[in-house]
Design a protein around this motif. Structure first.
Motif, PDB file in Angstrom:
ATOM      1  N   ALA A  44       2.619   1.793  -3.354  1.00  0.00           N
ATOM      2  CA  ALA A  44       0.850   2.422  -4.377  1.00  0.00           C
ATOM      3  C   ALA A  44       1.042   3.675  -3.846  1.00  0.00           C
ATOM      4  O   ALA A  44       1.153   4.821  -4.973  1.00  0.00           O
ATOM      5  CB  ALA A  44       0.121   1.601  -3.568  1.00  0.00           C
ATOM      6  N   GLN A  45       1.115   4.347  -2.880  1.00  0.00           N
ATOM      7  CA  GLN A  45       1.348   5.378  -2.838  1.00  0.00           C
ATOM      8  C   GLN A  45       2.024   6.206  -3.182  1.00  0.00           C
ATOM      9  O   GLN A  45       2.222   7.452  -3.836  1.00  0.00           O
ATOM     10  CB  GLN A  45       0.511   5.858  -0.895  1.00  0.00           C
ATOM     11  CG  GLN A  45      -0.332   5.133  -0.234  1.00  0.00           C
ATOM     12  CD  GLN A  45      -0.442   5.584   0.870  1.00  0.00           C
ATOM     13  OE1 GLN A  45       0.781   6.329   1.641  1.00  0.00           O
ATOM     14  NE2 GLN A  45      -1.665   5.033   1.606  1.00  0.00           N
ATOM     15  N   GLU A  75      -4.517  -1.942  -8.522  1.00  0.00           N
ATOM     16  CA  GLU A  75      -5.193  -1.654  -7.699  1.00  0.00           C
ATOM     17  C   GLU A  75      -6.547  -2.898  -8.319  1.00  0.00           C
ATOM     18  O   GLU A  75      -7.501  -2.638  -7.591  1.00  0.00           O
ATOM     19  CB  GLU A  75      -6.148   0.297  -8.708  1.00  0.00           C
ATOM     20  CG  GLU A  75      -4.658   1.153  -8.451  1.00  0.00           C
ATOM     21  CD  GLU A  75      -5.176   1.449  -6.357  1.00  0.00           C
ATOM     22  OE1 GLU A  75      -5.862   0.523  -5.990  1.00  0.00           O
ATOM     23  OE2 GLU A  75      -4.552   2.322  -6.186  1.00  0.00           O
ATOM     24  N   GLU A 133       0.914  -1.223  -0.199  1.00  0.00           N
ATOM     25  CA  GLU A 133       0.100   0.248   0.091  1.00  0.00           C
ATOM     26  C   GLU A 133       1.296   1.016   0.383  1.00  0.00           C
ATOM     27  O   GLU A 133       0.823   2.140  -0.495  1.00  0.00           O
ATOM     28  CB  GLU A 133      -0.720  -0.053   1.451  1.00  0.00           C
ATOM     29  CG  GLU A 133      -2.245  -0.943   0.915  1.00  0.00           C
ATOM     30  CD  GLU A 133      -3.492  -0.992   0.241  1.00  0.00           C
ATOM     31  OE1 GLU A 133      -2.946   0.756  -0.224  1.00  0.00           O
ATOM     32  OE2 GLU A 133      -3.791  -1.384  -0.618  1.00  0.00           O
ATOM     33  N   GLN A 134       1.793   1.102   0.619  1.00  0.00           N
ATOM     34  CA  GLN A 134       2.906   2.311   0.527  1.00  0.00           C
ATOM     35  C   GLN A 134       3.334   2.961  -0.846  1.00  0.00           C
ATOM     36  O   GLN A 134       3.617   4.162  -1.195  1.00  0.00           O
ATOM     37  CB  GLN A 134       3.932   1.935   2.070  1.00  0.00           C
ATOM     38  CG  GLN A 134       4.840   3.582   2.123  1.00  0.00           C
ATOM     39  CD  GLN A 134       5.780   3.278   3.640  1.00  0.00           C
ATOM     40  OE1 GLN A 134       5.567   2.144   3.981  1.00  0.00           O
ATOM     41  NE2 GLN A 134       6.184   4.002   3.185  1.00  0.00           N
ATOM     42  N   ARG A 138      -7.428  -5.757  -5.940  1.00  0.00           N
ATOM     43  CA  ARG A 138      -8.053  -5.591  -5.263  1.00  0.00           C
ATOM     44  C   ARG A 138      -9.369  -5.162  -5.569  1.00  0.00           C
ATOM     45  O   ARG A 138     -10.243  -4.128  -4.187  1.00  0.00           O
ATOM     46  CB  ARG A 138      -7.249  -3.873  -4.593  1.00  0.00           C
ATOM     47  CG  ARG A 138      -6.145  -4.615  -3.919  1.00  0.00           C
ATOM     48  CD  ARG A 138      -4.455  -3.873  -3.370  1.00  0.00           C
ATOM     49  NE  ARG A 138      -3.650  -4.676  -2.549  1.00  0.00           N
ATOM     50  CZ  ARG A 138      -3.249  -5.466  -3.219  1.00  0.00           C
ATOM     51  NH1 ARG A 138      -3.183  -5.555  -4.207  1.00  0.00           N
ATOM     52  NH2 ARG A 138      -2.116  -5.730  -2.476  1.00  0.00           N
TER      53      ARG A 138
END
Length: 239
Positions: free
Chosen positions: A60-61, A84, A57-58, A87
């Motif tokens: 991806a950010q 994405e 997630e980090q 998910r």
């Protein structure tokens, strides 16, 4: 120079070759870094995001921020879109994959993943061309034909009895060709009325190709540092 007068011709040649080889060490060190760099490169970030797991997630950010600044490469946008997609965030996955294809038009794996996202989003028309393009561009892959069979199957279920038989035949033909390419590809099971579709099991996405991934494995600053350090160790402060 002092001892050269006392050496035979063969010894002089050997000494000259060894000195020349020693002088090539900094350049060879730089080349080794260029060929083996991975950790700390953009390739590592994309690879970890493709694999998912803790910390994804980090990452991806971080890539989303680069994308917002229009600095993300094709591979970064590809990995972000597939992340994405896996998910279920189709509203984010579709524009990411479209942006990746703007960087590299007609790239087959990106087209397939975009087709998957669009199909899961309810589009029963556009994914067909995307799957067919991938099947032609990647003749060894069964996944695009598997997804095409799923598309025909879904169209038959959604568009009614008038087209169901024809779509079922197309699905069967696509599946036969997919299994000719890869016998291990799973069979397409009939849809159960009212069954909730799970995108990760209903369709197959493709990861970034190895060549695309390795194209990101570059550390120019580290290459230069290694060359400079080796040169400094061997020559001191000499230019």
């Amino acid at each position: 120079g002092a001892v050269a007068l006392y050496l035979s011709t063969t010894e002089r040649v050997v000494a000259a070759v060894l000195i020349a080889a020693l002088g090539a060490v900094p350049v060879l060190g730089q080349l080794v870094v260029r060929q083996t760099a991975f950790a700390g490169t953009a390739a590592e970030t994309v690879y970890l995001l493709e694999q998912g797991g803790l910390g994804a997630e980090q990452l991806a950010q971080q890539l989303a921020k680069r994308a917002a600044e229009d600095k993300a490469s094709f591979a970064e946008l590809f990995a972000l879109g597939r992340f994405e997609l896996r998910r279920g965030k189709l509203d984010l996955a579709i524009p990411r994959l479209k942006a990746a294809l703007q960087r590299k038009p007609n790239e087959p794996r990106a087209e397939l993943n975009l087709g998957v996202a669009m199909l899961l989003n309810g589009d029963l028309e556009n994914p067909k061309t995307l799957f067919e393009n991938t099947a032609k561009a990647e003749p060894a892959l069964a996944e695009p034909l598997y997804n095409l069979a799923r598309l025909y199957q879904r169209r038959g279920a959604a568009l009614g009895k008038a087209v169901q038989a024809a779509e079922t035949d197309r699905a069967s033909a696509a599946m036969v060709e997919a299994r000719l390419r890869d016998p291990s590809i799973p069979e397409v099971k009939d849809l159960v009325p009212g069954e909730k579709l799970q995108g990760n099991t209903y369709l197959i996405t493709l990861p970034l190709s190895r060549d695309e991934l390795l194209s990101l494995a570059s550390l120019p600053e580290a290459e230069e540092r290694v060359r400079a350090q080796l040169s400094g160790s061997m020559l001191g402060d000499l230019p």
